[in-house]
Design a protein around this motif. Structure first.
Motif, PDB file in Angstrom:
ATOM      1  N   GLY A   1       0.798  -1.218   0.000  1.00 41.40           N
ATOM      2  CA  GLY A   1       0.000   0.000   0.000  1.00 41.40           C
ATOM      3  C   GLY A   1       0.830   1.267   0.000  1.00 41.40           C
ATOM      4  N   MET A   2       2.028   1.189   0.564  1.00 36.70           N
ATOM      5  CA  MET A   2       2.929   2.345   0.614  1.00 36.70           C
ATOM      6  C   MET A   2       3.786   2.461  -0.643  1.00 36.70           C
ATOM      7  N   GLY A   3       3.650   1.522  -1.561  1.00 39.20           N
ATOM      8  CA  GLY A   3       4.443   1.544  -2.773  1.00 39.20           C
ATOM      9  C   GLY A   3       5.864   1.045  -2.600  1.00 39.20           C
ATOM     10  N   LEU A   4       6.134   0.343  -1.475  1.00 38.08           N
ATOM     11  CA  LEU A   4       7.471  -0.179  -1.217  1.00 38.08           C
ATOM     12  C   LEU A   4       7.687  -1.567  -1.815  1.00 38.08           C
ATOM     13  N   LEU A   5       6.597  -2.207  -2.227  1.00 36.35           N
ATOM     14  CA  LEU A   5       6.671  -3.585  -2.717  1.00 36.35           C
ATOM     15  C   LEU A   5       5.709  -3.750  -3.875  1.00 36.35           C
ATOM     16  N   ASP A   6       6.192  -4.329  -4.950  1.00 31.89           N
ATOM     17  CA  ASP A   6       5.364  -4.616  -6.117  1.00 31.89           C
ATOM     18  C   ASP A   6       4.789  -6.021  -5.991  1.00 31.89           C
ATOM     19  N   ALA A   7       3.514  -6.173  -6.313  1.00 33.28           N
ATOM     20  CA  ALA A   7       2.887  -7.497  -6.225  1.00 33.28           C
ATOM     21  C   ALA A   7       3.606  -8.517  -7.101  1.00 33.28           C
ATOM     22  N   ALA A   8       4.169  -8.064  -8.207  1.00 34.14           N
ATOM     23  CA  ALA A   8       4.867  -8.983  -9.123  1.00 34.14           C
ATOM     24  C   ALA A   8       6.127  -9.570  -8.502  1.00 34.14           C
ATOM     25  N   ALA A   9       6.623  -8.922  -7.441  1.00 34.63           N
ATOM     26  CA  ALA A   9       7.841  -9.414  -6.789  1.00 34.63           C
ATOM     27  C   ALA A   9       7.545 -10.480  -5.739  1.00 34.63           C
ATOM     28  N   ILE A  10       6.274 -10.695  -5.409  1.00 35.91           N
ATOM     29  CA  ILE A  10       5.892 -11.671  -4.384  1.00 35.91           C
ATOM     30  C   ILE A  10       5.774 -13.048  -5.039  1.00 35.91           C
ATOM     31  N   VAL A  11       6.419 -14.047  -4.440  1.00 37.73           N
ATOM     32  CA  VAL A  11       6.523 -15.373  -5.053  1.00 37.73           C
ATOM     33  C   VAL A  11       5.600 -16.367  -4.342  1.00 37.73           C
ATOM     34  N   PRO A  12       4.698 -17.031  -5.047  1.00 38.47           N
ATOM     35  CA  PRO A  12       3.936 -18.118  -4.431  1.00 38.47           C
ATOM     36  C   PRO A  12       4.889 -19.223  -3.962  1.00 38.47           C
ATOM     37  N   ILE A  13       4.727 -19.684  -2.732  1.00 42.00           N
ATOM     38  CA  ILE A  13       5.613 -20.711  -2.193  1.00 42.00           C
ATOM     39  C   ILE A  13       5.529 -21.994  -3.020  1.00 42.00           C
ATOM     40  N   GLY A  14       4.386 -22.210  -3.675  1.00 42.09           N
ATOM     41  CA  GLY A  14       4.249 -23.391  -4.524  1.00 42.09           C
ATOM     42  C   GLY A  14       5.209 -23.397  -5.686  1.00 42.09           C
ATOM     43  N   ASP A  15       5.630 -22.204  -6.152  1.00 37.64           N
ATOM     44  CA  ASP A  15       6.606 -22.148  -7.231  1.00 37.64           C
ATOM     45  C   ASP A  15       7.945 -22.724  -6.789  1.00 37.64           C
ATOM     46  N   VAL A  16       8.276 -22.566  -5.520  1.00 37.52           N
ATOM     47  CA  VAL A  16       9.518 -23.131  -5.000  1.00 37.52           C
ATOM     48  C   VAL A  16       9.376 -24.651  -4.876  1.00 37.52           C
ATOM     49  N   ILE A  17       8.239 -25.095  -4.365  1.00 39.75           N
ATOM     50  CA  ILE A  17       7.993 -26.526  -4.223  1.00 39.75           C
ATOM     51  C   ILE A  17       8.044 -27.223  -5.585  1.00 39.75           C
ATOM     52  N   ASN A  18       7.465 -26.555  -6.595  1.00 43.07           N
ATOM     53  CA  ASN A  18       7.424 -27.130  -7.949  1.00 43.07           C
ATOM     54  C   ASN A  18       8.690 -26.864  -8.758  1.00 43.07           C
ATOM     55  N   LYS A  19       9.687 -26.279  -8.098  1.00 43.14           N
ATOM     56  CA  LYS A  19      10.985 -25.991  -8.722  1.00 43.14           C
ATOM     57  C   LYS A  19      10.891 -24.993  -9.883  1.00 43.14           C
ATOM     58  N   GLU A  20       9.897 -24.111  -9.805  1.00 41.88           N
ATOM     59  CA  GLU A  20       9.782 -23.027 -10.774  1.00 41.88           C
ATOM     60  C   GLU A  20      10.521 -21.780 -10.292  1.00 41.88           C
ATOM     61  N   HIS A  21      10.899 -21.766  -9.037  1.00 46.78           N
ATOM     62  CA  HIS A  21      11.654 -20.660  -8.446  1.00 46.78           C
ATOM     63  C   HIS A  21      12.713 -21.268  -7.529  1.00 46.78           C
ATOM     64  N   PRO A  22      13.915 -20.691  -7.487  1.00 44.32           N
ATOM     65  CA  PRO A  22      14.982 -21.299  -6.680  1.00 44.32           C
ATOM     66  C   PRO A  22      14.819 -21.128  -5.184  1.00 44.32           C
ATOM     67  N   GLY A  23      13.904 -20.256  -4.744  1.00 39.19           N
ATOM     68  CA  GLY A  23      13.790 -20.004  -3.311  1.00 39.19           C
ATOM     69  C   GLY A  23      14.910 -19.116  -2.826  1.00 39.19           C
ATOM     70  N   ARG A  24      15.512 -19.459  -1.709  1.00 41.00           N
ATOM     71  CA  ARG A  24      16.651 -18.681  -1.198  1.00 41.00           C
ATOM     72  C   ARG A  24      17.814 -18.765  -2.180  1.00 41.00           C
ATOM     73  N   ARG A  25      18.402 -17.586  -2.472  1.00 38.25           N
ATOM     74  CA  ARG A  25      19.472 -17.550  -3.464  1.00 38.25           C
ATOM     75  C   ARG A  25      20.841 -17.233  -2.872  1.00 38.25           C
ATOM     76  N   SER A  26      20.891 -16.883  -1.587  1.00 35.61           N
ATOM     77  CA  SER A  26      22.186 -16.630  -0.956  1.00 35.61           C
ATOM     78  C   SER A  26      22.044 -16.744   0.551  1.00 35.61           C
ATOM     79  N   ALA A  27      23.177 -16.917   1.210  1.00 28.51           N
ATOM     80  CA  ALA A  27      23.182 -17.020   2.675  1.00 28.51           C
ATOM     81  C   ALA A  27      22.859 -15.690   3.343  1.00 28.51           C
ATOM     82  N   GLU A  28      22.984 -14.580   2.616  1.00 27.73           N
ATOM     83  CA  GLU A  28      22.739 -13.251   3.175  1.00 27.73           C
ATOM     84  C   GLU A  28      21.320 -12.752   2.924  1.00 27.73           C
TER      85      GLU A  28
END
Length: 321
Positions: free
Chosen positions: A258-285
């Motif tokens: 609502g404050m314009g700090l986050l774009d909805a397109a940047a939010i990842v469905p957790i199912g994409d990680v489960i289905n290996k469509e997204h890598p999930g965590r990409r670094s230790a930091e």
């Protein structure tokens, strides 16, 4: 139709079964095989209660229905838990009602399972310290589910009324882990995984407190106006969620969005990680944040499993409709 009373649920559903059901729901949603219906959740102007409906349809499991219930903050004086709900299941082919299932314990189990799924896929493999913010009814379920996902060595916890942390301490001791009541600052400085499970309407965790590499599971925000962490923390994290539409409207991300700090397109469905469509965590930091808004088809999945078990074991009551 079948009726499965609340008193039977503890003898039917396990945390492991809830985890499997919720993980499958996330995967089905991400692959387009399940859809969540818009949530109805409102203050009723009586007993400070929030009441509403969550529903949906999972084509892969053929689960159709809804959960009706909400949050009654004054229930402790009646020796009842604050969350009260019932799940109703319907035949997807005919629309006939199939079952009414006690939803209180199921809600706690599926909420804990959702955060546990996020820890499995997003927390650092070397996470050692677990932090729990909140000490309500669902907190011990969150703790136990989280401890199954990483070899945690210590549990830290914070609550506005520290004396209520005894239940969490007992749950940690069951697993043989040291437990400590700490300030929020201390918790955020030391914890590798932070689970928030409160009913707060103002951010408890302030900007700058979360360390790089932390995984946050924000599980308490499921209503317009609720908030557990500062919007700047959400904006600085890689955000995952159960459903993007709910995340931006009733979830933890609603404020940053609502404050314009986050774009909805940047939010990842957790199912994409489960289905290996997204890598999930990409670094230790990287700071990862799971916005667990609570979706109706999670409730349907665990309720359907409970009905199957109850019928097989003779624990369900059949009535004519």
């Amino acid at each position: 139709m079948w009726i499965v009373p609340e008193k039977e649920i503890a003898g039917l559903m396990t945390p492991e079964a809830a985890f499997d059901a919720v993980q499958a729901v996330f995967a089905a949603m991400a692959s387009g095989k399940a859809s969540n219906f818009p949530v109805v959740r409102e203050a009723i102007g009586h007993e400070d209660a929030l009441y509403g409906f969550k529903g949906g349809f999972d084509r892969s499991a053929r689960n159709l229905g809804l959960k009706a219930g909400g949050y009654w903050p004054n229930n402790q004086r009646r020796e009842l838990i604050n969350h009260q709900s019932t799940v109703f299941l319907f035949d997807a082919d005919t629309g006939r009602v199939q079952a009414a299932v006690g939803g209180n314990l199921l809600t706690a189990l599926r909420t804990a399972a959702a955060s546990a799924v996020s820890i499995k896929y997003l927390a650092r493999p070397d996470a050692k310290v677990l932090g729990i913010v909140g000490a309500g009814h669902q907190s011990t379920y969150q703790l136990r589910a989280a401890l199954d996902q990483r070899p945690f060595e210590k549990v830290l916890a914070w609550n506005r009324t520290p004396e209520r942390l005894k239940r969490l301490e007992a749950a940690a001791q069951e697993k043989g882990l040291p437990f400590k009541s700490v300030t929020l600052e201390q918790l955020c400085q030391q914890a590798d995984v932070v689970v928030t499970i409160t009913s707060s309407f103002s951010p408890m965790i302030a900007e700058g407190l979360i360390r790089p590499g932390t995984h946050l599971a924000c599980m308490g925000t499921d209503t317009r106006g609720k908030q557990e962490v500062a919007p700047e923390i959400v904006a600085a994290s890689t955000v995952f969620t159960d459903e993007v539409a709910q995340s931006t409207t009733i979830g933890e991300a609603q404020h940053a969005f609502g404050m314009g700090l986050l774009d909805a397109a940047a939010i990842v469905p957790i199912g994409d990680v489960i289905n290996k469509e997204h890598p999930g965590r990409r670094s230790a930091e990287e700071i990862t944040l799971f916005d667990g808004t609570g979706i109706g088809i999670q409730d349907l999945a665990v309720a359907s499993a409970a009905v199957d078990l109850a019928v097989a074991r003779g624990r369900a009551v059949e009535v004519e409709m």
